[in-house]
Design an enzyme around this catalytic site. Structure first.
Site, PDB file in Angstrom:
ATOM      1  N   ASP A   1       0.875  -1.177   0.000  1.00 43.17           N
ATOM      2  CA  ASP A   1       0.000   0.000   0.000  1.00 43.17           C
ATOM      3  C   ASP A   1       0.909   1.223   0.000  1.00 43.17           C
ATOM      4  OD1 ASP A   1      -1.618   2.202   0.716  1.00 43.17           O
ATOM      5  OD2 ASP A   1      -2.976   0.939   1.877  1.00 43.17           O
TER       6      ASP A   1
ATOM      7  N   CYS B   1       1.545   3.175   3.229  1.00 41.13           N
ATOM      8  CA  CYS B   1       2.084   2.411   4.365  1.00 41.13           C
ATOM      9  C   CYS B   1       3.567   2.730   4.549  1.00 41.13           C
ATOM     10  CB  CYS B   1       1.864   0.917   4.099  1.00 41.13           C
ATOM     11  SG  CYS B   1       2.982  -0.194   4.949  1.00 41.13           S
TER      12      CYS B   1
ATOM     13  N   CYS C   1       5.892  -0.190   4.060  1.00 40.96           N
ATOM     14  CA  CYS C   1       5.952  -0.551   2.635  1.00 40.96           C
ATOM     15  C   CYS C   1       6.958   0.350   1.929  1.00 40.96           C
ATOM     16  CB  CYS C   1       4.579  -0.400   1.975  1.00 40.96           C
ATOM     17  SG  CYS C   1       3.323  -1.508   2.628  1.00 40.96           S
TER      18      CYS C   1
ATOM     19  N   ARG D   1      -5.135  -1.027   2.162  1.00 44.97           N
ATOM     20  CA  ARG D   1      -5.565  -1.499   3.495  1.00 44.97           C
ATOM     21  C   ARG D   1      -6.765  -0.747   4.054  1.00 44.97           C
ATOM     22  NH1 ARG D   1      -1.065   1.390   7.175  1.00 44.97           N
ATOM     23  NH2 ARG D   1      -0.814   3.218   5.853  1.00 44.97           N
TER      24      ARG D   1
END
Length: 235
Positions: free
Chosen positions: A116, A119, A122, A146
């Site tokens: 994502d 994120c 991430c 998410r």
């Protein structure tokens, strides 16, 4: 001899008809609950059918009366093997054309990462993409917004996956750069990617899925990921 062949053919036909009847019973029962069935086939446990639905993978008794949700583990080897995720791993492979792939020059492992762009971990993972590749890990990204498919992040990821240069667009997004909006394209289905993540029980990002369907939630450094992959390989 001829009679035996006829008897065997008749028996197989009867068994096939019985299986179709069982599948129809399962479909009818689930459809009444608003659950659409995508695929039904026998499970490793006698009396249970594996059913892939629009809401995930479940196991249903052949008469359609009872439903079980959760993974089945094969305990015949040295380590438990998640049979359920092995089935879903095949669905991931079927989406290879939709992946954003950063291939290792000397590939030893393949890891699919549900990501994502909003994120933090991430972003951290992607900052180290060259290190993962250097360690022999090919990283294949799938989108997992998410906060849901109606969130702004889902729109951004649709634009990234529909870009002419997906790798560049994803890297720019993780750097905080604005991505030119693209509402949709024929070759990408973010919803399908998101749904497979849910089937695997993923509810956060990054989520790393190994080739056998094993799910590793959260961020790992390249060194730690290699150690884990080596350990699993030996077992």
């Amino acid at each position: 001899m001829k009679k035996n062949i006829v008897w065997v053919i008749s028996l197989l036909a009867a068994m096939s008809h019985s299986a179709l009847a069982d599948d129809m019973a399962i479909k009818r029962r689930l459809n009444k609950m608003g659950i659409e069935t995508e695929n039904i086939h026998p499970s490793p446990i006698v009396g249970l059918s594996t059913v892939i639905t629009n809401q995930g993978l479940v196991y249903v008794t052949e008469d359609g009366k009872y439903l079980l949700e959760g993974p089945i583990y094969d305990l015949s080897g040295q380590m438990p093997v998640n049979v359920t995720n092995q089935i879903l791993a095949k669905k991931i492979e079927a989406m290879s054309a939709q992946m954003i792939i950063f291939k290792a020059p000397e590939e030893k492992y393949i890891v699919t990462v549900f990501t994502d762009v909003t994120c933090g971990y991430c972003k951290k993972f992607h900052q180290d993409i060259a290190e993962y590749n250097k360690k022999g890990i090919t990283v294949r990204y799938l989108a997992f917004p998410r906060n849901g498919l109606h969130h702004e992040s889902a729109k951004t990821m649709t634009s990234i996956w529909c870009s002419a240069d997906r790798q560049k667009a994803l890297t720019e997004a993780f750097k905080g750069e604005t991505i030119s909006p693209i509402e949709k394209c024929k070759t990408v289905d973010i919803t399908a990617q998101f749904n497979i993540g849910h089937m695997l029980g993923i509810n956060g990002t990054p989520a790393l899925v190994l080739e056998d369907g094993t799910v590793i939630p959260g961020y790992l450094t390249a060194d730690d990921l290699v150690k884990g992959l080596e350990k699993l390989k030996k077992k």
